[in-house]
Design a protein around this motif. Structure first.
Motif, PDB file in Angstrom:
ATOM      1  N   VAL A  25       0.861  -1.177   0.000  1.00 64.03           N
ATOM      2  CA  VAL A  25       0.000   0.000   0.000  1.00 64.03           C
ATOM      3  C   VAL A  25       0.898   1.228   0.000  1.00 64.03           C
ATOM      4  O   VAL A  25       1.823   1.327   0.810  1.00 64.03           O
ATOM      5  N   LEU A  28      -1.948   5.888   0.580  1.00 63.28           N
ATOM      6  CA  LEU A  28      -3.393   5.713   0.504  1.00 63.28           C
ATOM      7  C   LEU A  28      -4.098   6.697   1.437  1.00 63.28           C
ATOM      8  O   LEU A  28      -3.750   6.823   2.608  1.00 63.28           O
ATOM      9  N   SER A  46       0.984   3.982   4.114  1.00 64.89           N
ATOM     10  CA  SER A  46       1.864   3.116   3.337  1.00 64.89           C
ATOM     11  C   SER A  46       2.241   1.928   4.206  1.00 64.89           C
ATOM     12  O   SER A  46       2.580   2.092   5.383  1.00 64.89           O
ATOM     13  N   LEU A  68      -9.937   0.507   5.810  1.00 61.37           N
ATOM     14  CA  LEU A  68      -8.685   0.076   5.193  1.00 61.37           C
ATOM     15  C   LEU A  68      -8.788  -1.379   4.749  1.00 61.37           C
ATOM     16  O   LEU A  68      -8.379  -1.732   3.631  1.00 61.37           O
ATOM     17  N   LEU A  72      -8.384  -3.081   1.013  1.00 64.70           N
ATOM     18  CA  LEU A  72      -7.468  -4.178   0.704  1.00 64.70           C
ATOM     19  C   LEU A  72      -8.205  -5.333   0.028  1.00 64.70           C
ATOM     20  O   LEU A  72      -7.617  -6.071  -0.765  1.00 64.70           O
ATOM     21  N   GLN A  78     -10.425   3.588  -2.641  1.00 65.35           N
ATOM     22  CA  GLN A  78      -9.742   4.667  -1.934  1.00 65.35           C
ATOM     23  C   GLN A  78      -9.806   5.947  -2.759  1.00 65.35           C
ATOM     24  O   GLN A  78      -9.962   5.903  -3.978  1.00 65.35           O
ATOM     25  N   THR A  82      -2.249   3.727  -3.950  1.00 64.18           N
ATOM     26  CA  THR A  82      -2.286   2.451  -4.671  1.00 64.18           C
ATOM     27  C   THR A  82      -2.273   1.275  -3.702  1.00 64.18           C
ATOM     28  O   THR A  82      -1.691   1.342  -2.616  1.00 64.18           O
ATOM     29  N   ILE A  83      -2.922   0.194  -4.127  1.00 66.78           N
ATOM     30  CA  ILE A  83      -2.922  -1.069  -3.400  1.00 66.78           C
ATOM     31  C   ILE A  83      -2.569  -2.169  -4.386  1.00 66.78           C
ATOM     32  O   ILE A  83      -3.240  -2.323  -5.414  1.00 66.78           O
TER      33      ILE A  83
END
Length: 272
Positions: A25, A28, A46, A68, A72, A78, A82-83
């Motif tokens: 992550v 975010l 992060s 969160l 995921l 979000q 980035t994930i």
């Protein structure tokens, strides 16, 4: 704010090499649009979760832990950041990569335990023989052999959660996300389920991200504990827990265990 690279050294800890990341992550953040205007929920998060690691997230109520986790899982988008899950973005649910287990077992009351476990496979159109074989294997793995024909109302709370875990594992995702799965259980059952979860994890080598409000549960389960601040949620501490595995109940009485729990509590008090 705590140094994010800081970890706590306790007796018996050893340095371990970095693992290949299962979850990455970066930067975010998330803002909810409410009737009273924009509400920042998460800020500049992060994190990296190594493959096969057990990571626990704690923090004050309302800090965005569940939000969160839903991001995921690809169940919520979000606002920025980035994930990556095993190197690829996850913007939609992908049960072949990520399994999710919620606080409530949410079993279908008209289906048996075995049928509840099979259900995700039936949605994918898997052959019945394959569904039954895999569901039976998961039933044995979670310690419910012989209970496959029981309906949810015939099972205890802990047994329902075992069925829920089996359902999350049946598609064999490499990552398992768990949102306070034992919160509704009594303390004795909760401790037993935590021990059982570690047994299952040791046999499957899944990557687990687990949310809890219990500091004892966090230390008992985790390789690493991430502490979040109050809203907007940020990661304010990362605490390595390298107590010997397999974990035992006796460890809870040790100074090393107590030091870790106290550090988490200190950070949450500052964050709230």
């Amino acid at each position: 704010m705590a140094n994010l690279s800081q970890t706590m050294t306790v007796p018996g800890q050893q340095d371990t090499p970095p693992e290949k990341a299962a979850i990455e992550v970066a930067n975010l953040s998330h803002i909810y649009a409410g009737a009273q205007g924009a509400v920042p929920a998460l800020e500049d998060i992060s994190m990296s979760v190594g493959s096969g690691r057990f990571v626990v997230i704690v923090g004050p109520s309302g800090c965005g832990k569940t939000s969160l986790l839903m991001m995921l899982a690809g169940l919520r988008a979000q606002s920025q950041g980035t994930i990556l899950c095993h190197g690829r973005p996850i913007s939609n649910p992908d049960p072949q990569r990520v399994g999710v287990i919620f606080q409530e077992a949410s079993l279908y009351p008209w289906l048996t335990a075995l049928d509840n476990i099979e259900f995700p496979l039936s949605l994918r159109g898997a052959p019945r023989d394959e569904r039954r074989r895999r569901a039976q294997a998961m039933l044995i793995l979670v310690g419910l052999e012989g209970f496959g024909e029981r309906y949810p109302h015939e099972l205890s709370g802990g047994m329902k959660q075992r069925v829920s875990i089996a359902r999350g594992l049946v598609q064999d995702p490499p990552v398992l996300l768990m949102d306070e799965p034992f919160a509704a259980l009594d303390e004795q059952t909760r401790m037993t389920m935590g021990h059982e979860l570690l047994r299952i994890w040791s046999k499957t080598s899944k990557t687990v991200v687990f949310i809890t409000h219990s500091l004892t549960e966090a230390v008992f389960l985790a390789d690493e504990v991430l502490v979040m601040s109050a809203r907007p949620g940020r990661i304010i501490d990362r605490i390595a827990v390298t107590l010997t595995r397999p974990r035992t109940y006796e460890m809870m009485a040790t100074d090393a265990f107590g030091q870790l729990r106290e550090r988490i509590w200190h950070q949450i008090r500052k964050a709230d």
